[in-house]
Scaffold this motif. Structure first.
Motif, short mmCIF file in Angstrom:
data_model
loop_
_atom_site.label_atom_id
_atom_site.label_comp_id
_atom_site.label_asym_id
_atom_site.label_seq_id
_atom_site.Cartn_x
_atom_site.Cartn_y
_atom_site.Cartn_z
N ASP A 11 0.83 -1.21 0.00
CA ASP A 11 0.00 0.00 0.00
C ASP A 11 0.87 1.26 0.00
O ASP A 11 0.63 2.18 0.78
CB ASP A 11 -0.98 0.00 1.18
CG ASP A 11 -0.27 -0.01 2.53
OD1 ASP A 11 0.91 -0.39 2.58
OD2 ASP A 11 -0.91 0.37 3.53
N GLY A 64 -2.40 -0.61 -3.48
CA GLY A 64 -3.12 0.64 -3.22
C GLY A 64 -3.46 1.41 -4.47
O GLY A 64 -4.39 2.22 -4.48
N CYS A 68 -5.75 -3.91 2.39
CA CYS A 68 -5.43 -3.55 1.00
C CYS A 68 -4.72 -4.71 0.30
O CYS A 68 -5.25 -5.29 -0.66
CB CYS A 68 -4.58 -2.28 0.98
SG CYS A 68 -4.25 -1.62 -0.67
#
Length: 338
Positions: free
Chosen positions: A236, A264, A284
């Protein structure tokens, strides 16, 4: 003597565990993003019938784990160990989820690197002959994370340009000593790297140096070349962090630009969904891996993948005391062949 150790930080698994099932649940916003067709369940609302965001997150993780076990055609009694963690104080989402499962539990905290951390430990336990089945899981929730790390949503604070959007979601993976793959073949454990960033709304650049350190060390330890991978995907870092990581890795002699992306970046359409620099949070990389990446590997569209979940090891107390933000990244190789 560490017979399975490669170089400084990598382990080559002699009996690579097979990923026999995955499952992921995401919130409504994630379900409107580019990967919506890869998620197993998309919620209609973030509370999912619960009284608080925290209870909702724990429910999301619990249901994700139960569904992954069910899809593996085993029972909870068959699972030797559960490795799970989350972002909240005392990893309450995972602990409250685990109390309903009655599976021996290792609670983990690696911030947003927890998916790769759990997979690393779960895979080594199976490879070592200590378990036949392990479950590796993590979760995050936009509203619970905002309340803990920044401000409750009721404050209506304006988000900074460098902010990312914490993913509401969870992913769970079942590893087995038997199976036909995909396999977890290598584990590269990260080091804590801190280059002095203090802005808690600028997570990508704070984590990027750790991702660089782990990826470069992985290549050095294993002897793999960039072309040996179909995909390298960080957890992320978001748009800015990914740009920094790619540039720094290139300076070390590894051009990953043709095969690199970040969870992300992939999970949201940043322009249409106003997520600024992209997604973040434990959920994520967990949901993107358990959904998109795993299904593409199973379909043989990808053969070998390096998953590098990234984490910012900070806390509100540390930030309030003027501390900098340490980063960490753990990497695992997933391949269709041993």
């Amino acid at each position: 003597m560490a017979q399975k150790k490669l170089g400084k930080q990598t382990v080559k698994l002699e009996n690579p565990p097979s990923i026999i099932s995955t499952y992921c649940i995401v919130g409504p916003k994630e379900g409107e993003g580019p990967l919506k067709d890869y998620f197993d369940l998309i919620l209609e609302d973030d509370l999912w019938g619960e009284e608080s965001w925290e209870k909702s997150e724990s429910k999301i993780q619990n249901e994700t784990i139960r569904s992954a076990i069910s899809d593996a055609k085993i029972t909870e009694n068959d699972v030797d160990y559960l490795f799970a963690g989350d972002l909240l104080n005392q990893i309450i989402s995972s602990a409250y989820s685990a109390r309903q499962l009655q599976i021996p539990f290792f609670g983990l905290y690696g911030a947003c690197s927890t998916m790769s951390e759990s997979l690393s430990l779960g895979a080594m336990i199976v490879d070592g002959g200590y378990a036949d089945y392990t479950v590796c899981a993590t979760s995050s929730h936009f509203s619970s994370a905002e309340r803990q790390y920044r401000y409750p949503l009721e404050h209506g604070n304006q988000r900074t340009p460098t902010a990312q959007w914490t993913v509401t979601g969870a992913g769970a993976v079942v590893l087995s000593s038997n199976g036909n793959g995909p396999y977890v073949t290598h584990v590269t454990t990260g080091k804590v790297i801190d280059l002095g960033i203090k802005d808690a709304n600028n997570m990508g650049p704070a984590m990027a140096p750790a991702a660089v350190d782990t990826i470069v060390q992985h290549f050095k330890d294993t002897g793999f070349r960039v072309k040996d991978y179909d995909l390298i995907i960080t957890g992320d870092l978001g748009i800015l962090g990914a740009e920094i990581a790619e540039e720094l890795i290139a300076k070390e002699g590894y051009d990953i630009s043709q095969i690199y992306t970040d969870c992300g970046i992939e999970i949201f359409d940043n322009e249409k969904q106003d997520t600024h620099l992209g997604g973040s949070g434990c959920g994520c990389s967990a949901s993107v891996f358990a959904g998109y990446v795993f299904k593409e590997i199973k379909a043989r569209n990808l053969n070998r993948v390096l998953l590098v979940s990234t984490g910012a090891l900070h806390s509100p107390v540390g930030i309030q005391q003027g501390e900098t933000i340490p980063g960490i990244a753990h990497a695992i190789t997933i391949s269709n062949s041993k």
